[in-house]
Structure formats: C-alpha cells, structure tokens
Design a protein around this motif. Structure first.
Motif: not given
Lengths: 173, 209
Positions: A16-21, B156-172
């Motif tokens: 998120p930091y690199l994306d500016g989010r 992030y929200c959209e990708i998380a929905k496509v992958l069926e995971c939480s946003e936090a899990a997607l960021k990791s």
C-alpha cells in the motif's frame, strides 16, 4: 495499540505504501523504519525498480478476428421470445410448470380413485351377500325373522343348525 | 460522459445488444492480455476470452448491480484460465508418464542465476522472456494477484474478491509475490552490491480465508 515497525511487519504495509494507498500512520511508520534499516531501504527501492521492469512486458492486442468471433457467437445465442419474461425468474417459471403438471396429473388421477373406491364398495356388498346367503335362503329363518333379528349373525347360524337338528329328530320320531 | 459498466450491463439485461458491444470493446484488450499472461498462448487466450464474454452475455438476465462488473468478469476469466491450465498440466502429466525420458528431473524453469550480469542475460535471453518466466513461476494465487494488481490496476478489494480472500491476506500475498520476483529478477532490479536477503515467506504469510 501501537506496533513498532520492523522488517517483518513491513510486509503488511509496503505494497500500500508503494501504491500510495497507505494511511498516513502507515506511511510514517514505513519511512521511519527505512531511515534506520538499510536493508529495507534498499528493498523499497528495488520494489520500485521491479514495478518498472514488470512493465517491460508488452501488452498483446487481440486479433482482428476476435471481435467478429465473439459477435458471431453472441448472435448465435437464442433470443428471448414470447416467454422471455419468464427468463429473469427461472425459479418462478420452474415452480409454475411443476404446479401445472401436478394439477394436470391430479385431475387425471382423481376419477380412477373414485372408480376404485366404488369397485371396492361393490365387492364388499357382494361378499356380505354371499356370507349371509345360507341364512337368507333358509325358510325357517326368514319365516321367524322378526324374533331373530336381534341376534348376532353367529348366533343366527347356530340357531339355524339347532332348528335343523330338531327337524331331523322330529322326522325320526 | 461515458456510461458506467453497471449501466451498460443493465441496458444489455433489458435487451440492448449495443450496450453489450460497448462492454466488449472496453474489456477485450485487458481480458485477452490477462488470459494470455495466464495461459501463455494467444489463440487459447482469445478462445477463453470469447467464452468469458459469452458467459456474461448468457447471464445478463440475472445480473444484479450490487456486484462490480470487473470483479465478475475477471473471476470468470480466472476460473476458466485455471481450469485450462490444470487440464493442460494433466494432459502433459499423462504424456510424461508415457514417455521414457528423464526430463522430470530437469527444473521446470530456467531462471538466471543471481551472479549473472545484466549484459550477460541480455545475450542469453530477451529481458521480457526472463520477466515472463519469473512471473509464470510464481504460485497460482500470487501470480493472479500480481497480474490483476500490476497489469489490470485493480484495487485490493476487487482482487481480494476474485481470489476469495481478505484484503489483509491479499496485501501479504502481493508482498510475498513481489519479494520472490525481486530476488529472482535481481540482475534486472538489484541495487545492492551484496543482495538484500528475502524476508522469510512465513513472516508475511497470512492465512487465506
């Protein structure tokens, strides 16, 4: 609860930091950590470079025939006809068809049921008649019907047997 | 002012095929690109993209404006692509079981060694081929996450929905994917004289829900 940023925790905030989010707090934490951690500072810069490198892969343009093929496939799809209004509610349409079939089936089956019941009633009457036939054919029983009408069937039969025996004895005498 | 995806889809639902044509024009290139990056064959990517548009068209009567159109579109595309990849892998496995060669022992992908200098790699192979191979070598979910995040610019929200995971899990998941790519593509992106060690995968790993 405030967490101190470290090399492991940066994994949650770096993208998120690199994306500016990233939130303002996250941004401050990442920058504070990068100012004291040379490895993460380099990592952040390499992530930025990686983002540029990944863009080197060219995008492909769909072939000219692609659109034509999709349009052709869509044109071949069945159109909504007179019953198209049912399509938005397929469950309702299915339930309606089931109900119709059930009502047709029930209306067809009902006369058969009443015929069968009538047949059963007739057979029952016939059976009773046959069961009581020897009593009804007995002249003495019919003659003295008023006196015997109160007796149950089994006793009537017994009475008939006794009267026959009496007749036989009288005959012998 | 351009009509939104939802508006176009609702018009298509009402029987306006011209609105569906607008959606086709809007998403043909991103969809074919995404599928090409997934299956690595342009003809297969176009076949799959056609199937995605057909499925969307067939399902237009049941479309609800509550769902974001692109999430729906890329979810169908992801499922179709994964099925195709698994089918192909299964067929290849059958072929390799019949074959007598010992190619199974060879690595699935040849990645440049970290020691190679960029000019050496350029002689050996085209940069884009190296980058593609590195992305292809990522685990399935990480690859999809990178393709949707980097190339389709989805949030992030959209990708998380496509992958069926939480946003936090997607960021990791994204962090782990980019960390792997950073290490694998070090000759192209590396700054440090001595490479920055990768953070262990477990550190950034969240349970995908």
């Amino acid at each position: 609860m405030k967490y101190e940023m470290n090399c492991e925790r940066i994994s949650e905030s770096l993208i998120p930091y690199l994306d500016g989010r990233a939130s303002a707090a996250e941004q401050r934490e990442v920058e504070a950590h990068a100012s004291v951690c040379a490895a993460c500072k380099t990592r952040i810069e390499e992530f930025r470079r990686l983002s540029v490198v990944l863009e080197e892969v060219p995008r492909m343009e769909p072939s000219g025939a692609f659109d034509a093929r999709v349009r052709q496939a869509i044109a071949a799809e069945p159109r909504a006809g007179w019953f198209g209004w049912l399509v938005p509610a397929p469950r309702f349409a299915f339930a309606l068809v089931c109900l119709l079939l059930l009502s047709v089936w029930t209306s067809r089956i009902e006369p058969n049921v009443s015929e069968a019941t009538a047949g059963a009633t007739q057979s029952e009457q016939d059976f009773r008649l046959i069961k009581d036939l020897d009593v009804l054919e007995n002249y003495d029983v019919v003659k003295n019907f008023d006196a015997l009408s109160e007796l149950p069937v089994a006793q009537q039969t017994q009475t008939r047997t006794d009267s026959n025996q009496n007749e036989d004895q009288n005959g012998h005498i | 002012m351009a009509r939104s995806d939802v508006q176009l889809m609702l018009e298509a639902k009402a029987g306006n095929d011209a609105s569906f044509e607008h959606l086709l024009q809007r998403y043909r290139t991103p969809l074919v690109n995404f599928l090409y990056r997934m299956v690595r064959d342009s003809a297969t990517a176009e076949d799959l993209a056609q199937e995605v548009f057909l499925r969307v068209y067939r399902a237009r009567h049941g479309y609800e404006a509550s769902a974001k159109f692109t999430t729906w579109l890329f979810r169908i595309a992801t499922n179709l692509a994964l099925n195709r990849i698994r089918d192909t892998r299964y067929r290849l496995m059958e072929v390799s079981l019949d074959a007598t060669s010992t190619e199974d022992d060879a690595p699935a992908m040849e990645l440049p060694a970290r020691e190679l200098r960029v000019d050496q790699i350029l002689i050996a192979e085209d940069r884009t081929v190296i980058i593609r191979r590195a992305v292809d070598a990522l685990p399935e979910k990480q690859r999809i996450a990178v393709l949707l995040h980097k190339y389709e610019d989805m949030d992030y929200c959209e990708i998380a929905k496509v992958l069926e995971c939480s946003e936090a899990a997607l960021k990791s998941l994204l962090f782990r994917a980019y960390e792997t790519l950073r290490v694998q593509l070090a000759p192209l992106v590396g700054l440090a004289a001595s490479p920055v060690p990768a953070i262990p995968a477990e550190a950034g790993k969240r349970r995908l829900s």
